[in-house]
Scaffold this active site. Structure first.
Site, mmCIF file in Angstrom:
data_model
loop_
_atom_site.group_PDB
_atom_site.id
_atom_site.type_symbol
_atom_site.label_atom_id
_atom_site.label_comp_id
_atom_site.label_asym_id
_atom_site.label_seq_id
_atom_site.Cartn_x
_atom_site.Cartn_y
_atom_site.Cartn_z
ATOM 1 N N TYR A 47 0.826 -1.228 0.000
ATOM 2 C CA TYR A 47 0.000 0.000 0.000
ATOM 3 C C TYR A 47 0.856 1.273 0.000
ATOM 4 O O TYR A 47 1.037 1.908 1.043
ATOM 5 C CB TYR A 47 -0.894 0.002 1.248
ATOM 6 N N TRP A 51 -4.790 6.469 1.412
ATOM 7 C CA TRP A 51 -6.187 6.023 1.313
ATOM 8 C C TRP A 51 -7.053 6.872 2.240
ATOM 9 O O TRP A 51 -6.605 7.251 3.345
ATOM 10 C CB TRP A 51 -6.312 4.557 1.721
ATOM 11 N N GLY A 183 -14.967 -0.028 1.170
ATOM 12 C CA GLY A 183 -13.793 -0.255 2.018
ATOM 13 C C GLY A 183 -13.709 -1.713 2.458
ATOM 14 O O GLY A 183 -12.691 -2.175 2.934
ATOM 15 N N ASP A 185 -13.744 -4.592 0.717
ATOM 16 C CA ASP A 185 -13.653 -5.013 -0.681
ATOM 17 C C ASP A 185 -14.443 -6.259 -1.076
ATOM 18 O O ASP A 185 -15.185 -6.248 -2.041
ATOM 19 C CB ASP A 185 -12.186 -5.239 -1.056
ATOM 20 N N GLU A 427 -2.840 -6.537 9.560
ATOM 21 C CA GLU A 427 -3.958 -5.861 8.883
ATOM 22 C C GLU A 427 -5.291 -6.464 9.351
ATOM 23 O O GLU A 427 -6.249 -5.763 9.632
ATOM 24 C CB GLU A 427 -3.768 -6.035 7.371
HETATM 25 C C1 2M8 Z 1 -7.982 -2.403 0.818
HETATM 26 O O1 2M8 Z 1 -8.343 -1.879 -0.441
HETATM 27 C C2 2M8 Z 1 -7.390 -1.781 -1.488
HETATM 28 C C3 2M8 Z 1 -8.099 -1.177 -2.706
HETATM 29 O O2 2M8 Z 1 -8.525 0.112 -2.413
HETATM 30 C C4 2M8 Z 1 -6.806 -3.121 -1.877
HETATM 31 O O3 2M8 Z 1 -7.482 -4.145 -1.717
HETATM 32 O O4 2M8 Z 1 -5.684 -3.173 -2.349
HETATM 33 C C5 2M8 Z 1 -9.195 -2.317 1.735
HETATM 34 O O5 2M8 Z 1 -8.981 -3.039 2.905
HETATM 35 C C6 2M8 Z 1 -9.527 -0.859 2.032
HETATM 36 O O6 2M8 Z 1 -10.550 -0.772 2.971
HETATM 37 C C7 2M8 Z 1 -8.285 -0.118 2.540
HETATM 38 O O7 2M8 Z 1 -8.594 1.248 2.656
HETATM 39 C C8 2M8 Z 1 -7.088 -0.298 1.604
HETATM 40 C C9 2M8 Z 1 -5.801 0.276 2.173
HETATM 41 O O8 2M8 Z 1 -5.599 -0.171 3.491
HETATM 42 O O9 2M8 Z 1 -6.866 -1.693 1.345
#
Ligand code: 2M8
Length: 458
Positions: A47, A51, A183, A185, A427
């Protein structure tokens, strides 16, 4: 109109046992390691961007360490706000190596996107008003007023956009156009709908020929997370296909709805919106600002409309298809989110608390599973389809306190702290064994653990 029961302005005595301070030190270290200066990434590797709701939860934790840095976290979100008020779920890292991510979204296809900054084209849960309010509680009165005055226009514009664009019939409930907007997913109401109605033919072909296994070898998330914890390759492809359909319509809600694309009045999102509206009223009141009457009317309507999602036979609230108004009867963590909304009756809240007490439903060793364990969709390893998450626990704890279920709130605070103390700042967590899953040293886990430690009653 609901009012949120104040928790003695969050200034509750802090436990200072060694174990507690260790956990707080670890949490602070993670937040500082993920700090990019003006915003915090969710975790290293998987990440690399900012976000929306992550930054909100992160600010709620950071306020205990450095309220100014917490303010910066939220102000940095406003860089990404679109001219029409939309807050995107992602603001992209500007480093050259992330060109692919920026180009995947191409926010610049919509003239409302911010100038000179690449974002996604969809939104995420509206937790901004909550975060702004929480940060305000750590400031002196004059500083708080300036802070609220600074952020109020952004929150109003965002909420007005949600009503204008995402509640086109003035029903009171806002609709979402992609599962990433929840959020949560891969939450069952959405995956089931996608599977049943929106699987493009070429993806069905991959499934029939097992070619999805080959495609899976090229997935970036597989570099960081073991298979089986995130979306299947077919689900990933169908999420990408749904995103491309939105991009082709330049993320324009009217065009998206005209073409009959996917749209759901999501239960968890609308619950968080009710709570955010309550926080918005409180912020406006603190600076003696009269909210626009049309907005006030629509905010009120959302609370009433939430009741249309109640199913008296199942004794549960559900998400609803925007077009047909069919209730999407798949239990998930959203089932408990009306507690956080705070607008339901105490009797209904008590019905939901019973589900939380039941070890075969939402009450295993390390609650709260994101899908109840008696559901056929429950998978303890898979992302939002079973594991327990600290952010949803935090919202449920807030909801329990709001309805006076203080013992339940204290118990869930303790199990959440134990889960992280015993396993680390993951996470998400296996709800039965507590095993840490997903990304490690995850920012909102650290931030909200800090908040739970600091606001815990001794
Ligand atoms: C997750 O979402 C992202 C896409 O936006 C992913 O799956 O890569 C979800 O858990 C989301 O709720 C969260 O905001 C994001 C970053 O932690 O990861």
């Amino acid at each position: 109109m609901s009012e949120i029961k104040s928790d003695a302005s969050n200034e509750v005595a802090v436990e200072t046992t060694e174990a507690t301070s260790d956990l707080a030190v670890q949490a602070a270290t993670i937040l500082s390691e993920n700090d990019q200066g003006e915003y915090t990434i969710p975790s290293k590797g998987l990440y690399p961007h900012q976000w929306l709701w992550d930054s909100c939860f992160i600010a709620i934790g950071l306020r205990h360490l450095d309220p100014n840095r917490a303010q910066t976290e939220l102000v940095s979100l406003t860089r990404g706000q679109w001219h029409n008020g939309m807050m995107p779920n992602m603001i992209f890292n500007t480093a050259p190596e992330y060109h692919h991510d920026r180009n995947f979204w191409r926010s610049w296809v919509n003239p409302q996107s911010p100038d000179g900054l690449a974002t996604s084209g969809i939104t995420q849960p509206p937790v901004l008003a909550e975060a702004v309010w929480q940060v305000g509680q750590k400031l002196s009165s004059p500083e708080r007023r300036s802070w609220y005055k600074l952020m109020l226009p952004h929150i109003i514009e965002y909420h007005q956009w949600l009503y204008h664009d995402r509640d086109p019939h003035g029903e009171g409930l806002v609709l979402l156009v992609h599962p990433w907007e929840t959020g949560l997913d891969n939450t069952p109401p959405w995956t089931t709908e996608l599977q049943d109605h929106l699987m493009p033919t070429w993806i069905r072909f991959l499934r029939a020929t097992n070619l999805d296994r080959v495609v899976g070898l090229f997935r970036r998330d597989r570099h960081y997370i073991p298979p089986g914890q995130r979306l299947s390759t077919l689900e990933t492809l169908s999420y990408f296909a749904a995103q491309r359909r939105l991009r082709r319509k330049a993320y324009d809600t009217i065009k998206i709805l005209d073409h009959g694309l996917f749209s759901i009045e999501d239960l968890s999102y609308n619950c968080m919106f009710v709570r955010a509206n309550t926080r918005l009223r409180e912020i406006a009141k603190a600076v003696r600002y009269d909210l626009p009457p049309e907005l006030v009317e629509r905010m009120q309507k959302t609370e009433t409309a939430l009741e249309q999602l109640w199913d008296p036979y199942a004794q549960k609230y559900w998400s609803r298809d925007f077009v047909t108004h069919r209730l999407l009867k798949q239990p998930s963590i959203a089932t408990l989110m009306p507690l956080y909304a705070g607008s339901i009756t105490k009797e209904r809240a008590a019905v939901l608390v019973k589900l939380l007490e039941n070890e075969h439903v939402f009450g295993p060793n390390f609650p709260v599973p994101t899908v109840p364990i008696d559901s056929p969709m429950f998978d303890p390893h898979k992302y939002w389809q079973g594991p327990s998450w600290v952010n949803t626990n935090w919202m449920i704890i807030e909801g329990l306190k709001q309805y006076g279920f203080d013992e339940h709130a204290a118990a869930l605070t303790d199990t959440t702290l134990d889960m992280v103390r015993e396993n680390g700042f993951w996470e998400y967590f296996h709800p039965i064994s507590g095993e840490g899953l997903g990304a490690h040293n995850f920012s909102w886990t650290a931030a909200l653990i800090l908040d739970l430690l600091k606001t815990k009653k001794t």
